[in-house]
Design an enzyme around this catalytic site. Structure first.
Site, PDB file in Angstrom:
ATOM      1  N   TYR A  30       0.822  -1.206   0.000  1.00  0.00           N
ATOM      2  CA  TYR A  30       0.000   0.000   0.000  1.00  0.00           C
ATOM      3  C   TYR A  30       0.862   1.263   0.000  1.00  0.00           C
ATOM      4  CZ  TYR A  30      -3.528   3.408   1.379  1.00  0.00           C
ATOM      5  OH  TYR A  30      -4.353   4.498   1.424  1.00  0.00           O
ATOM      6  N   LYS A  77       1.573   3.990  -3.154  1.00  0.00           N
ATOM      7  CA  LYS A  77       1.282   5.410  -2.954  1.00  0.00           C
ATOM      8  C   LYS A  77       2.528   6.257  -3.225  1.00  0.00           C
ATOM      9  CE  LYS A  77      -3.065   5.118  -1.831  1.00  0.00           C
ATOM     10  NZ  LYS A  77      -4.107   5.648  -2.696  1.00  0.00           N
TER      11      LYS A  77
END
Length: 170
Positions: A77, A81
């Site tokens: 994650y 990002k």
């Protein structure tokens, strides 16, 4: 408002033309889309939308990312990002604002029990430490708009959770 097919985003280039500012809050979860789907939505779709927006004349791109975004992270994650932040910056907008909110406090239609429990806990913590671990989505939205209305000091501005709270209340 234009509805586009993200699997064939290049066919919708006209929807990205003639806008001075682009806002992007696109994202999914690994649980919902799988690892490959998460990467496709949170990195690939966002990067392609940014490229189309720039080609269409967009001068200022505002991206909602995440606290802890880091392209070198071991966590998928946070790594994705960080990767998308770099890709969006590389597009070459006159101005780019990246918001890195902590846990988003919001009501969802879908059921996410673990997230609901975290939100309940963080809602209580937020009463004591209002900017430390969470932020209401309404505050993020206000900060995104305010970032456009204020003259930018830097070509790329990264707003962490505390900055989002301040700007979202301005």
């Amino acid at each position: 408002q234009a509805v586009v097919d993200f699997e064939r985003l290049s066919e919708h280039a006209a929807a990205f033309q003639g806008h001075d500012v682009g806002f992007c809050c696109l994202g999914t979860t690994r649980a919902k889309a799988g690892a490959d789907g998460f990467v496709r939505v949170d990195r690939d779709y966002v990067a392609q939308a940014a490229e189309l927006a720039r080609a269409g004349g967009c001068k200022h791109f505002v991206l909602q990312s995440s606290r802890g975004a880091n392209l070198h992270s071991h966590f998928l994650y946070l790594r994705v990002k960080g990767e998308v932040e770099n890709l969006v910056q590389a597009v070459g907008f006159d101005r780019c604002t990246i918001l890195r909110p902590a846990v988003l406090l919001c009501k969802r239609q879908e059921s996410r029990p673990a997230e609901w429990m975290a939100q309940q806990f963080l809602g209580v913590v937020a009463r004591v430490f209002p900017t430390a671990y969470s932020v209401p989505v309404e505050t993020v939205a206000r900060a995104m708009v305010a970032s456009v209305l204020q003259p930018g000091k830097e070509k790329v501005e990264v707003l962490e959770n505390g900055d989002i709270h301040k700007l979202g209340k301005a």
